[in-house]
Scaffold this active site. Structure first.
Site, mmCIF file in Angstrom:
data_model
loop_
_atom_site.group_PDB
_atom_site.id
_atom_site.type_symbol
_atom_site.label_atom_id
_atom_site.label_comp_id
_atom_site.label_asym_id
_atom_site.label_seq_id
_atom_site.Cartn_x
_atom_site.Cartn_y
_atom_site.Cartn_z
ATOM 1 C CB THR A 386 -0.938 -0.001 1.247
ATOM 2 O OG1 THR A 386 -1.743 -1.164 1.204
ATOM 3 C CG2 THR A 386 -1.791 1.224 1.372
ATOM 4 C CB SER A 457 -9.563 -1.144 3.654
ATOM 5 O OG SER A 457 -8.312 -0.494 3.674
ATOM 6 N N GLY A 478 1.026 -0.617 5.323
ATOM 7 C CA GLY A 478 1.374 -1.548 6.397
ATOM 8 C C GLY A 478 0.292 -2.546 6.752
HETATM 9 N N1 GLY Z 1 -5.076 -4.102 1.401
HETATM 10 C C1 GLY Z 1 -4.774 -3.560 2.661
HETATM 11 C C2 GLY Z 1 -5.867 -2.709 3.206
HETATM 12 O O1 GLY Z 1 -6.731 -2.311 2.451
HETATM 13 O O2 GLY Z 1 -5.919 -2.437 4.358
#
Ligand code: GLY
Length: 581
Positions: A386, A457, A478
């Protein structure tokens, strides 16, 4: 506030220098802070990759506002930071519009394709097939980035759309010089990236040799895709030539993102969620991210404890933080999901009454066992990607944006002829109750797979206000650690009076209920660790956590801090780009 007082002085000393030279940091070298932010006089961009941050600063310099710059940075990172920057993924943006004095959240999270089903990742024995959920064409959700950036621009941008894509088109067409870290990450990911020809061809030569640090990474197909989006907007991506390429690739390999699913994609504006922490206002992301809810929930609990007196990095503070996170992440596994499909009890979770109840259960002398909080299972795999960027302009508009492909390079599958990688965000759904996703997070009915639903998320783009004015905007990558990373940033600034650079650099800890482990970074002293172990914590030291990208304003001086945990990040003030053409 000690920090505000210091900044008034810094501002007075700095103002004559900031407009003219970057050596303006010199006059404050005598301050006792071990870390200082970057200073500017008319805005700031902080991002994980310098070229993209410079694109944003140049847009500000050319008269764009923070939203224009954020859109340009978003497209630029899709070229310069292919591990996480994207047009094949999705994310969340918090905007503060200074003139309207309003804050809004833009939800451009991926959506499950039309033909997605609850049990699509279960094998014949009813177990989750992680390979399919994470690295196959079935792992991709319908990408939201193009729609999200377009929505932000339509509602709040100022410069022409095409102008905002032009820098990214040029970066893709002319190439960017590959730095050591990206070259290393590409090489390390070779097996995955070369599972299908398209991504392999984008990052490796015909003999499978990866590009090296110092080589030019030219992305001609991506340049063409971006040019189509510049010309025709989201129509090109969701209904036109790009959609056809995505759908054709999906059809060839049994994926579900078809023309119907692409045409149905919608980026949404949502009401932000707000909280107060020791008199400071926190504006953050609502579901389908769990980030904002649990950030506020944890701050509410921590307000019951004298963190400033405990001291940064003390065993007491780490203990109370871990115990608070244990409770919040347990709630996450049950109560959080896409609010359009599940009634998420945001008000209750973020209420003062619930926080008081939770705070009362925390024993300062003893760690609870997570099994006593709720049952769970051990995770098997963890990723850490991310990317976040923050922008503030000279008019006081602010953007805090986190977006992702999920894992590093997402599914590692590229769209042939279109030049971009697809996300594997479907793994953020709960494929089966009590079966952990890639971040070891558990979920149930609230986050079960359904057609058109958005996976839960942890992304936590956040803007912090003092006295009704934006103070700083922050966020981090993270995975599950995002929420505790942003939480510690706020505590370090608000409770410990650190400037944003010192707050970024301070060692972090993380607990997420399950696994029942307190993860600590380098820099937590052996005696502190020993006290925590005596209280019953099981400690684990692994890689560093998060990469905060923060901008702010203090008494008219703009500040930026880019985390040093990952190389290449930069905070750039307009007028200070190295490449201003
Ligand atoms: N893919 C990691 C999140 O959306 O938190």
């Amino acid at each position: 506030m000690l920090y505000r007082g210091m900044m008034i002085f810094v501002g007075l000393v700095l103002l004559p220098f900031v407009a003219f030279a970057q050596v303006s940091v010199q006059p404050i070298m005598s301050f006792q802070d071990r870390h200082l932010p970057v200073f500017g006089s008319n805005g700031m961009v902080a991002a994980q990759e310098r070229l993209a941050a410079e694109v944003g600063a140049k847009i500000l310099e050319d008269g764009g506002n923070a939203v224009d710059a954020a859109v340009a940075v978003g497209f630029s990172l899709a070229v310069t930071l292919p591990i996480a920057g994207n047009i094949g993924g999705g994310g969340f943006m918090i905007i503060h519009d200074a003139e309207r004095d309003e804050q809004i959240a833009i939800d451009y999270r991926e959506m499950a394709p039309k033909r997605a089903t609850r049990d699509m990742y279960l094998d014949e024995d009813g177990n989750v097939d992680n390979e399919t959920a994470r690295f196959s064409h079935l792992s991709a959700g319908v990408p939201g980035t193009v729609a999200g950036l377009y929505l932000a621009h339509q509602e709040y941008g100022r410069l022409p759309w095409k102008q905002l894509l032009q820098p990214a088109i040029e970066q893709a067409r002319n190439g960017i010089v590959l730095d050591y870290f990206l070259a290393y990450l590409i090489e390390r990911r070779k097996q995955r990236l070369c599972a299908f020809a398209a991504a392999c061809n984008y990052f490796f030569d015909a003999n499978g040799v990866p590009k090296k640090a110092g080589d030019l990474l030219v992305q001609k197909d991506l340049a063409r895709t971006l040019a189509l989006i510049a010309e025709n907007g989201p129509e090109a991506f969701y209904r036109g030539e790009i959609a056809e390429k995505i759908a054709a690739e999906m059809q060839r390999h049994g994926g579900l993102v078809d023309m119907e699913s692409l045409a149905a994609y919608k980026a949404l504006t949502r009401d932000v969620i707000r909280g107060r922490y020791r008199g400071i206002e926190i504006v953050t992301m609502p579901p389908p991210s769990s980030g904002g809810v649990h950030l506020l929930q944890m701050l509410n609990v921590l307000e019951h404890f004298p963190l400033a007196d405990m001291g940064a990095g003390s065993a007491d503070l780490i203990h109370v933080l871990a115990e608070t996170a244990r409770l919040a992440y347990a709630d996450r596994s049950v109560h959080l999901g896409d609010p359009d499909f599940y009634d998420v009890p945001v008000e209750w979770l973020t209420s003062a009454a619930y926080a008081k109840q939770m705070a009362a259960t925390i024993d300062m002398k003893k760690a609870r066992s997570s099994e006593d909080v709720a049952p769970g299972v051990e995770p098997r795999f963890e990723s850490d990607n991310t990317t976040h960027y923050s922008v503030i302009d000279g008019e006081g508009n602010v953007v805090s944006n986190t977006y992702t492909l999920n894992f590093s390079f997402g599914s590692s599958i590229a769209v042939p002829g279109a030049g971009f990688l697809l996300n594997n965000e479907m793994d953020d759904f709960s494929a089966k109750p009590n079966s952990p996703n890639g971040y070891g997070l558990l979920g149930g009915k609230a986050n079960a797979i359904e057609t058109d639903k958005r996976p839960l998320s942890s992304m936590t783009p956040t803007i912090v206000f003092a006295d009704g004015e934006p103070w700083f905007a922050t966020g981090s990558p993270g995975g599950s650690r995002i929420i505790t990373t942003v939480l510690q940033m706020i505590i370090n600034v608000v409770d410990h009076g650190m400037n944003i650079a010192a707050a970024t650099a301070a060692p972090r800890v993380h607990h997420q209920w399950l696994p029942d482990v307190l993860r600590v970074e380098q820099g937590i002293s052996p005696d502190t660790r020993a006290i925590l172990e005596q209280r019953g914590h099981v400690l684990s030291s692994r890689s560093s956590m998060g990469s905060l990208q923060t901008v702010g304003v203090e008494d008219g001086v703009y500040i930026g801090a880019s985390d040093l945990r990952r190389p290449g990040a930069a905070s750039v003030a307009p007028g200070f780009q190295t490449d201003t053409d």
